[in-house]
Design an enzyme around this catalytic site. Sequence first.
Site, PDB file in Angstrom:
ATOM      1  N   CYS A 251      29.396  24.965  29.134  1.00 49.63           N
ATOM      2  CA  CYS A 251      30.120  26.192  29.480  1.00 49.63           C
ATOM      3  C   CYS A 251      29.324  27.445  29.126  1.00 49.63           C
ATOM      4  O   CYS A 251      29.390  28.456  29.837  1.00 49.63           O
ATOM      5  CB  CYS A 251      31.481  26.223  28.791  1.00 49.63           C
ATOM      6  SG  CYS A 251      31.420  25.965  27.001  1.00 49.63           S
TER       7      CYS A 251
ATOM      8  N   GLU B 248      37.827  24.622  17.900  1.00 50.77           N
ATOM      9  CA  GLU B 248      37.128  25.850  18.319  1.00 50.77           C
ATOM     10  C   GLU B 248      38.000  27.101  18.125  1.00 50.77           C
ATOM     11  O   GLU B 248      38.088  27.967  18.994  1.00 50.77           O
ATOM     12  CB  GLU B 248      36.703  25.739  19.790  1.00 50.77           C
ATOM     13  CG  GLU B 248      35.813  24.533  20.061  1.00 50.77           C
ATOM     14  CD  GLU B 248      35.346  24.443  21.490  1.00 50.77           C
ATOM     15  OE1 GLU B 248      34.150  24.184  21.709  1.00 50.77           O
ATOM     16  OE2 GLU B 248      36.165  24.641  22.397  1.00 50.77           O
TER      17      GLU B 248
END
Length: 656
Positions: free
Chosen positions: A414, A321
């Site tokens: 998230c 990421e």
Amino acid sequence: MNTVLSGPVSPTPGAVSPLRPAAMARVEGGFWAERRRVNAEVSLAEGPKRLEAAGNLANFRAAALLRTEGGPVPGAVPTGFAGDFQFQDSDVYKWLEAACWQVAGSPDDELAAEVETVVGLIAAAQREDGYLQTYYQLGGGEPWTELGWGHELYCAGHLMQAAVAHHRATGSDRLLEVARRLADHIHSVFGPGKQVDTVCGHPEVETALIELYRTTSERHYLDLARHFIDRRGRGSLSSGADRGHDRDPGPEFWQDHTPVREATEVVGHAVRQLYLLAGAADFAAETGDPELRAAVERLWLDMATTKTYLTGAVGSRHDWEAFGDAHELPGDRAYAETCAAIAAIHFSWRMALLTGEARYSDLIERTLFNGFLAGAGLDGRTWLYVNPLHHRARSHERPGDQTAHRTPWFRCACCPPNVMRLLASLPHYIATTGDDGLYLHQYATGVYGGDGLTVRVATDYPWDGTVTVAVEEATTGPKTLALRVPAWCTRYTLALNGAVLDGQAESGWLRVTHAFVRGDTVRLDLAMPPRLTVAASRVDAVRGCAAIERGPLVYCLEQTDQTGGLDPDDVVLDPGAPMAVNRQPGLLGGVSTVSAVGHLLAADERAGWPYRPLGTEEPRSGEGVGLTAVPYYAWANRGAGGMRVWLPLAAPLRLP
């Protein structure tokens, strides 16, 4: 309950910030009011059900049961942790923060009651010594022994931010005391000569501790934040941090490769990097630390000029990421996590307050309308974790969080509650006050003010470039009203009470200094014709392409809008053809589309050998084909199909 004192960021009176969030900020209509309505009525309202189904709330009940002397908590299980990730407590805290900001601005008895129920559950789960993370309390291991992957400080930071929101929204210390007990426990454990002298694998607690200091005036929270900021980059997580994982992500992933004060570029996990820099910017604001201020300015510039997508999104690598190399910005393989866009907004907002410069709010605008908003479905029930700028019609993605398909919830959830908290607190990011008056950073219908000047804004932005600012209240004497001229705008006019002013923007701000009285009106007209944008030559992935923009919005071709379901990959854009704007109130919640002209690639170009000698003609139709572009934020709300932001440009067609 409508006693909100401020939003998520509130510098102390001694901070060096030239700008501070406006005391009055209320969105009352238009584009953002509608998005916030959906957030409140759908996303936030359904949040507890999502958290219940995913096991997040059950974990708090189970943790409470372990320390309850008066009997079991209804609905609790005696042992075990529900879910796949240690950090699932943070989803609850982010939803709670969002709900607090929402009820602060728009009283809602049902949501307020839900808030207090969750606050009580969190308080019941906290250990006597102040420690709180349900994963470890329910047998996941020994606390503070897995700092790389454990996310204990990360979750603690989100709890602190939720507690600050609850306190500022309600005036209650109920959750604030929980956060203070946890922060004091952390202070007793971390630091030189203490039990633990390292940092969390996921920055977040730094900015939370500073906001806790701003709320309580307890200096040791600010000092602890500085310790965590300056302890990074010393390699303390590089050994054993990847326990239980097949691969070691390396110190850049943890933001433990280079001290913040020495760093020259943003690297590693994008969310971790930007949460850390938001905290560093907060610390620089509170202390006037010149070295840290220089570092965050340098790193923001690197992010904005070499590692940011046209949509304002960041993070070009699915692997860990992460940020990629400078100008590594592939549209089809963009990771561009929704949480990373939010982190970029948090960082840029703190830079705007710290410096007073408009360029930070320019990037906030771009990210808000595009890279961030695309992550939330128009229905308020579906989400994108990743936000590519190119999606092929015949994509072969694996199911999971990291796919470009809207999903009701994620295993790693998230992003949805993070979107909720930004939308709920959005008025906070619109206006500031300075020593000379009121600054409007973003344009949304509503009321904004403080320090002697309050105004009512009316606008149909982003569909129309007219912004009317009417003075509601003004104290005696000259005041300055500053309006940001967006970086995309090349033509504008400004008028005071109907008289056109000759003022030119300085560093992005148009300042009107006047002895305002109630009823005075300032009108800003921003020309927003559709335009074509090209990337710097270093951005190899989109060389020879252009994107359609209008005002703050990036546009895309979505397959469902094209005649006959034409695949956007099968056309090239004619840059010489005129473009037209069409208001479509019944499409995608009401949007303006842009009509353009392209050429259909010949069949052999689409199916044959994809290379040809330099100087030969690209096989394509001579007749133009109409194309319809929609705002990028609204894509993927109507089922599967191809999508492109960057469109190959048609070379001039040489006729026989």
